[in-house]
Design a protein around this motif. Structure first.
Motif, PDB file in Angstrom:
ATOM      1  N   THR A 147      -2.860   4.499 -17.622  1.00 48.90           N
ATOM      2  CA  THR A 147      -1.427   5.647 -17.021  1.00 48.90           C
ATOM      3  C   THR A 147      -2.661   7.283 -17.323  1.00 48.90           C
ATOM      4  OG1 THR A 147      -0.236   4.091 -16.482  1.00 48.90           O
ATOM      5  CG2 THR A 147       0.851   6.210 -16.456  1.00 48.90           C
ATOM      6  N   GLN A 148      -2.426   7.233 -18.703  1.00 50.22           N
ATOM      7  CA  GLN A 148      -3.092   8.560 -18.867  1.00 50.22           C
ATOM      8  C   GLN A 148      -4.258   9.279 -18.412  1.00 50.22           C
ATOM      9  OE1 GLN A 148      -2.911   7.914 -23.542  1.00 50.22           O
ATOM     10  NE2 GLN A 148      -1.034   9.190 -23.582  1.00 50.22           N
ATOM     11  N   LEU A 149      -5.675   7.975 -18.271  1.00 50.28           N
ATOM     12  CA  LEU A 149      -6.340   8.182 -17.602  1.00 50.28           C
ATOM     13  C   LEU A 149      -6.268   8.619 -16.257  1.00 50.28           C
ATOM     14  CD1 LEU A 149      -9.863   8.512 -17.608  1.00 50.28           C
ATOM     15  CD2 LEU A 149      -9.517   5.975 -17.396  1.00 50.28           C
ATOM     16  N   ILE A 150      -5.908   8.688 -15.258  1.00 47.80           N
ATOM     17  CA  ILE A 150      -5.222   8.498 -14.521  1.00 47.80           C
ATOM     18  C   ILE A 150      -4.974   9.853 -14.012  1.00 47.80           C
ATOM     19  CG2 ILE A 150      -4.299   7.750 -11.945  1.00 47.80           C
ATOM     20  CD1 ILE A 150      -4.603   4.396 -13.005  1.00 47.80           C
TER      21      ILE A 150
ATOM     22  N   ASP B 290       4.540   4.424  -8.025  1.00 53.48           N
ATOM     23  CA  ASP B 290       3.578   4.366  -9.145  1.00 53.48           C
ATOM     24  C   ASP B 290       2.190   2.798  -9.793  1.00 53.48           C
ATOM     25  OD1 ASP B 290       0.770   6.374 -10.015  1.00 53.48           O
ATOM     26  OD2 ASP B 290       1.717   5.201 -12.146  1.00 53.48           O
ATOM     27  N   GLN B 291       3.748   2.149 -10.377  1.00 60.74           N
ATOM     28  CA  GLN B 291       3.050   1.206 -11.106  1.00 60.74           C
ATOM     29  C   GLN B 291       2.715   0.439  -9.981  1.00 60.74           C
ATOM     30  OE1 GLN B 291       6.619  -1.145 -12.378  1.00 60.74           O
ATOM     31  NE2 GLN B 291       7.848   1.159 -12.022  1.00 60.74           N
ATOM     32  N   ASP B 292       3.417   0.141  -8.604  1.00 59.28           N
ATOM     33  CA  ASP B 292       3.313  -1.417  -7.480  1.00 59.28           C
ATOM     34  C   ASP B 292       2.082  -0.783  -6.897  1.00 59.28           C
ATOM     35  OD1 ASP B 292       5.780  -1.882  -8.053  1.00 59.28           O
ATOM     36  OD2 ASP B 292       6.178  -0.147  -7.283  1.00 59.28           O
ATOM     37  N   LEU B 293       1.542   0.611  -7.021  1.00 63.79           N
ATOM     38  CA  LEU B 293      -0.421   0.769  -6.352  1.00 63.79           C
ATOM     39  C   LEU B 293      -1.317   0.047  -6.907  1.00 63.79           C
ATOM     40  CD1 LEU B 293       1.005   4.223  -4.827  1.00 63.79           C
ATOM     41  CD2 LEU B 293       0.974   2.533  -3.747  1.00 63.79           C
ATOM     42  N   SER B 294      -2.673   0.074  -6.042  1.00 63.59           N
ATOM     43  CA  SER B 294      -3.503   0.144  -6.868  1.00 63.59           C
ATOM     44  C   SER B 294      -4.462   1.367  -7.764  1.00 63.59           C
ATOM     45  CB  SER B 294      -4.781  -0.861  -5.476  1.00 63.59           C
ATOM     46  OG  SER B 294      -4.893   0.566  -5.038  1.00 63.59           O
ATOM     47  N   LEU B 295      -5.004   1.093  -8.819  1.00 68.38           N
ATOM     48  CA  LEU B 295      -5.904   2.004  -8.804  1.00 68.38           C
ATOM     49  C   LEU B 295      -6.576   2.870  -7.743  1.00 68.38           C
ATOM     50  CD1 LEU B 295      -7.522   3.699 -11.403  1.00 68.38           C
ATOM     51  CD2 LEU B 295      -9.873   1.542 -11.613  1.00 68.38           C
ATOM     52  N   ALA B 296      -6.679   2.318  -7.655  1.00 70.57           N
ATOM     53  CA  ALA B 296      -7.579   3.887  -6.359  1.00 70.57           C
ATOM     54  C   ALA B 296      -6.505   4.495  -6.006  1.00 70.57           C
ATOM     55  CB  ALA B 296      -9.215   3.303  -5.482  1.00 70.57           C
ATOM     56  N   GLN B 297      -5.354   3.715  -5.336  1.00 63.18           N
ATOM     57  CA  GLN B 297      -4.435   4.955  -4.134  1.00 63.18           C
ATOM     58  C   GLN B 297      -3.831   5.249  -5.146  1.00 63.18           C
ATOM     59  OE1 GLN B 297      -2.871   2.639  -1.089  1.00 63.18           O
ATOM     60  NE2 GLN B 297      -2.965   1.233  -1.086  1.00 63.18           N
ATOM     61  N   ARG B 298      -3.468   4.747  -7.209  1.00 67.10           N
ATOM     62  CA  ARG B 298      -3.199   6.090  -7.686  1.00 67.10           C
ATOM     63  C   ARG B 298      -3.659   7.341  -8.087  1.00 67.10           C
ATOM     64  NH1 ARG B 298      -1.838   2.596 -13.141  1.00 67.10           N
ATOM     65  NH2 ARG B 298      -0.910   4.945 -13.780  1.00 67.10           N
TER      66      ARG B 298
ATOM     67  N   LEU C 224       8.836  15.047  -0.742  1.00 66.01           N
ATOM     68  CA  LEU C 224       9.889  13.072  -0.705  1.00 66.01           C
ATOM     69  C   LEU C 224       8.925  12.512  -0.173  1.00 66.01           C
ATOM     70  CD1 LEU C 224      12.142  11.438   0.275  1.00 66.01           C
ATOM     71  CD2 LEU C 224      11.752  11.778   3.157  1.00 66.01           C
ATOM     72  N   ARG C 225       7.429  12.590   0.252  1.00 65.30           N
ATOM     73  CA  ARG C 225       6.057  11.948  -0.188  1.00 65.30           C
ATOM     74  C   ARG C 225       5.658  11.475  -1.654  1.00 65.30           C
ATOM     75  NH1 ARG C 225       2.862  14.548   2.943  1.00 65.30           N
ATOM     76  NH2 ARG C 225       1.852  15.632   1.611  1.00 65.30           N
ATOM     77  N   GLN C 226       6.081  12.597  -2.609  1.00 66.18           N
ATOM     78  CA  GLN C 226       5.556  12.758  -4.241  1.00 66.18           C
ATOM     79  C   GLN C 226       6.918  11.614  -4.560  1.00 66.18           C
ATOM     80  OE1 GLN C 226       5.169  16.627  -3.526  1.00 66.18           O
ATOM     81  NE2 GLN C 226       2.780  17.026  -2.566  1.00 66.18           N
ATOM     82  N   ARG C 227       8.236  11.807  -4.075  1.00 62.81           N
ATOM     83  CA  ARG C 227       8.440  11.376  -5.197  1.00 62.81           C
ATOM     84  C   ARG C 227       8.644   9.639  -4.653  1.00 62.81           C
ATOM     85  NH1 ARG C 227      13.532  14.405  -6.743  1.00 62.81           N
ATOM     86  NH2 ARG C 227      15.224  12.140  -7.597  1.00 62.81           N
ATOM     87  N   ILE C 228       8.112   9.375  -3.373  1.00 64.74           N
ATOM     88  CA  ILE C 228       8.201   7.911  -3.643  1.00 64.74           C
ATOM     89  C   ILE C 228       7.227   7.597  -3.957  1.00 64.74           C
ATOM     90  CG2 ILE C 228       8.384   6.509  -1.273  1.00 64.74           C
ATOM     91  CD1 ILE C 228       9.608   8.434   0.842  1.00 64.74           C
ATOM     92  N   LEU C 229       5.602   8.280  -3.944  1.00 61.67           N
ATOM     93  CA  LEU C 229       4.925   7.801  -4.251  1.00 61.67           C
ATOM     94  C   LEU C 229       4.995   7.608  -5.905  1.00 61.67           C
ATOM     95  CD1 LEU C 229       2.160   9.609  -2.429  1.00 61.67           C
ATOM     96  CD2 LEU C 229       2.821   7.403  -2.223  1.00 61.67           C
ATOM     97  N   ARG C 230       5.357   8.452  -6.703  1.00 64.74           N
ATOM     98  CA  ARG C 230       5.809   8.102  -7.950  1.00 64.74           C
ATOM     99  C   ARG C 230       6.338   7.771  -8.879  1.00 64.74           C
ATOM    100  NH1 ARG C 230       6.107  13.716  -7.984  1.00 64.74           N
ATOM    101  NH2 ARG C 230       8.248  14.213  -7.489  1.00 64.74           N
TER     102      ARG C 230
ATOM    103  N   SER D 183       1.321  -0.846  -0.131  1.00 62.43           N
ATOM    104  CA  SER D 183      -0.354  -0.083   0.027  1.00 62.43           C
ATOM    105  C   SER D 183       0.701   1.350  -0.078  1.00 62.43           C
ATOM    106  CB  SER D 183      -0.868   0.133   1.579  1.00 62.43           C
ATOM    107  OG  SER D 183      -0.127   0.322   2.412  1.00 62.43           O
ATOM    108  N   ALA D 184       0.220   2.174  -0.531  1.00 62.37           N
ATOM    109  CA  ALA D 184       0.456   3.512  -0.608  1.00 62.37           C
ATOM    110  C   ALA D 184       1.757   3.746   0.857  1.00 62.37           C
ATOM    111  CB  ALA D 184      -0.063   5.477  -0.883  1.00 62.37           C
TER     112      ALA D 184
END
Length: 462
Positions: A263-266, A159-167, A150-156, A133-134
Motif C-alpha cells: 500500500t505504501q508503494l502504490i 481500495d483493499q478490494d481492488l486489484s493492484l493495477a486498478q488501485r 463521491l467517486r474518489q470516496r467510494i474508491l478509497r 472491479s472499480a
C-alpha cells in the motif's frame, strides 16, 4: 418534506432527520457546490434504497427500523425516483448524509457493506466491467462516475478490494488529504513515454520493498506504474487502451513485500505521479534519446577526459563501457543506446565492474563533457534531475538511498571489493541499494587531480 410522517406525531426538533433537513436547507442556500452535494446525496440514497437494509438505514438515521417497514419501494432502475413516503425519504437522506460527512475511517465500512449487498448483475464484455472491479463498485452509486468527490470516496473505501493495477490506475490508495494537495490545473499532462527509462535512483530506492526482483525489472515496473497512475481520474482511456494490463505485466506482486509495504508503494507511486503532473519534468528524455550514437564520446574525447581526471582509458572495451555509461547519464536510461556492445550474459557484470571502478573525478569529467554536448545540441536542460523527495503521507516502503555508510562503502571499493553481495552484507542494505549508491556517489581518490570543466568550445575543438 422530512418533518412529518403521515398518521404520526411530528418528529422531535432534535431528531437526526430534522437536523438533516436543516443541513440540506443550508446547502441549498449557502453551499459552495449545492447541486453537486445534493447529487452525491441522491446517489448514496439510491444505493441504500436498492439494498433496502432497514436496520442500517435506521441506525444511521437514528429511527426505529420497524417504522420503515413497507415504506421504501423497490425501483427497477435505482435512482430514477424518490420514495413517496416522507419518513422513508427523510431516513434515506439522513443515512446518506451521514455516510458522506462522517470521518472516512468510519464511513468506508458503510460504503463497502452497501456495495457488497447489492446484487451482482451481468454486464456486456465491451463495458469492461466485472464483479469487484472499480467500475462495478461505482455503478452501484448512480452518477458517481461523474462526481469526482463521491467517486474518489467510494474508491478509497474499496481500495483493499481492488486489484493492484486498478488501485494504481484509479488512484484509490491515497488519502483525501493527499489528493487535496494536488488540485487539478484543468489541463491533462500525460506521463506515458516521458519518464526516464531508468527510474530515478533515489525514488527507486525509497519505493523498493525488498522483493525478489532485479533492479532493471524494478525500475521498469516503477516507470510503467507511475506513467499510468491515476489515468482514470485524468481522462477516460480510449477504447482498446488497457493500462491495467501494462501494469500487471511489469509490476509483479513479488515486488510489493507485505500488504502494508504494498500500500505504501502504490500510494507513493500515485503521489509522485500527481506531483509530476502538477509541476512537470524539466528534461525531454525523448529528445535526448534521438541524439545520434556516434556523437557520444568519440575515442579522442574519451582519452582527453581520462587525462583530465587522472584515469586510465584502457582498451576499446573500456571505452565502449564508458559510452554506455555516458548514454545512461544523458538519456536517463539504465541501458543507453550510445554504445556498440552486443548483448551478452557477461555485459551486465562488466558494466557493473566499470561503475564500481569509476571515481568521482572521472564521473565529474564525463558529466562536464555531457553538459557541453547538450549545449552543442541546443538542449538547455539540467544534465540530471530527480523529483524532490516528498514526505509521503503513508511513509516509504524502502530506504532512502543516502541511508548508507558512504565512507565505509568508498573504503571497501577503493580496497578492491566490488562484489555486490559482500558490500551489501557489510553495509546492511540490499544489493540494489549498493548499486544505486555507487551510481550516485562514486569514491573520490586521493590523487588531487584538478578536474577541468568542459565548455562548448572545448568540446568542438576536441
Amino acid at each position: 418534506m422530512l418533518s412529518e410522517h403521515p398518521g404520526s406525531d411530528r418528529l422531535a426538533r432534535q431528531s437526526r432527520i430534522v437536523e438533516c433537513q436543516e443541513e440540506v436547507d443550508g446547502i441549498i442556500e449557502f453551499g459552495i457546490r449545492p447541486l453537486a452535494d445534493l447529487a452525491d446525496t441522491a446517489s448514496v440514497i439510491a444505493a441504500l434504497r436498492a439494498v433496502n437494509n432497514l436496520d442500517r438505514i435506521a441506525e444511521l438515521a437514528d429511527v426505529d427500523a420497524s417504522s420503515l417497514v413497507g415504506l421504501i419501494e423497490t425501483e427497477a432502475h435505482p435512482g430514477s425516483s424518490a420514495p413517496r413516503d416522507a419518513l422513508a425519504m427523510g431516513a434515506l437522506a439522513t443515512a446518506a448524509r451521514k455516510i458522506l460527512t462522517a470521518r472516512e475511517e468510519t464511513s468506508q465500512e458503510w460504503i463497502r457493506m452497501t456495495s457488497f449487498e447489492r446484487v451482482v448483475t451481468a454486464s456486456p464484455r465491451a463495458d469492461q466491467i466485472g464483479p469487484g472491479s472499480a467500475r462495478d463498485f461505482l455503478q452501484k452509486y448512480p452518477g458517481s462516475l461523474e462526481s469526482p468527490n463521491l467517486r474518489q470516496r467510494i474508491l478509497r473505501a474499496h481500495d483493499q478490494d481492488l486489484s493492484l493495477a486498478q488501485r494504481i490506475t484509479w488512484g484509490s490508495s491515497i488519502t483525501a488529504g493527499t489528493r487535496a494537495r494536488y488540485p487539478k490545473s484543468g489541463r491533462y499532462i500525460p506521463l506515458h513515454g516521458v519518464l526516464p527509462r531508468g527510474f530515478w535512483p533515489q525514488w527507486t530506492s525509497r519505493l523498493d520493498c525488498g522483493g525478489a526482483v532485479d533492479i532493471s525489472a524494478l525500475q521498469k515496473g516503477l516507470v510503467i506504474a507511475t506513467s499510468l497512475a491515476d489515468v482514470h481520474e485524468d481522462h477516460e482511456p480510449s477504447e482498446g487502451y488497457r493500462p491495467a494490463l501494462s501494469i500487471a505485466k511489469y509490476l509483479r506482486i513479488k515486488m510489493l513485500g507485505n500488504k502494508e509495504k504494498g500500500t505504501q508503494l502504490i500510494a507513493g507511486i500515485i503521489e509522485l505521479a500527481l506531483w509530476l503532473k502538477a509541476n512537470g519534468i524539466p528534461i525531454d528524455y525523448a529528445r535526448r534519446r534521438a541524439i545520434p550514437s556516434p556523437l557520444l564520446l568519440q575515442g579522442d574525447h574519451w582519452e582527453r577526459i581520462c587525462e583530465t581526471a587522472g584515469a586510465n582509458p584502457g582498451q576499446a572495451r573500456r571505452h565502449s563501457l564508458a559510452r554506455l555509461y555516458l548514454a545512461q547519464r544523458i538519456q536517463g536510461a539504465r541501458r543507453g543506446r550510445g554504445h556498440d556492445l552486443p548483448a551478452s550474459n557477461s555485459l551486465e557484470s562488466e558494466y557493473t565492474d566499470f561503475k564500481f571502478a569509476l571515481t568521482r573525478e572521472l564521473q565529474s569529467a564525463l558529466d562536464d563533457y555531457a553538459r557541453a554536448l547538450l549545449r552543442i545540441r541546443g538542449i538547455d536542460e539540467p544534465l540530471r534531475w530527480e523529483p524532490p523527495l516528498l514526505l509521503l503521507e503513508r511513509g516509504i516502503p524502502g530506504r532512502e538511498l543516502g541511508d548508507i555508510n558512504i565512507d565505509r562503502m568508498h573504503e571497501l571499493i577503493l580496497n578492491g571489493e566490488h562484489r555486490q553481495g559482500v558490500l551489501a552484507k557489510e553495509l546492511g542494505v540490499t544489493q540494489r541499494h549498493v548499486v544505486g549508491a555507487v551510481d550516485e556517489w562514486p569514491p573520490l581518490t586521493s590523487s588531487g587531480v584538478n578536474v577541468a570543466i568542459w565548455n562548448s568550445s572545448d568540446w568542438a575543438a576536441a
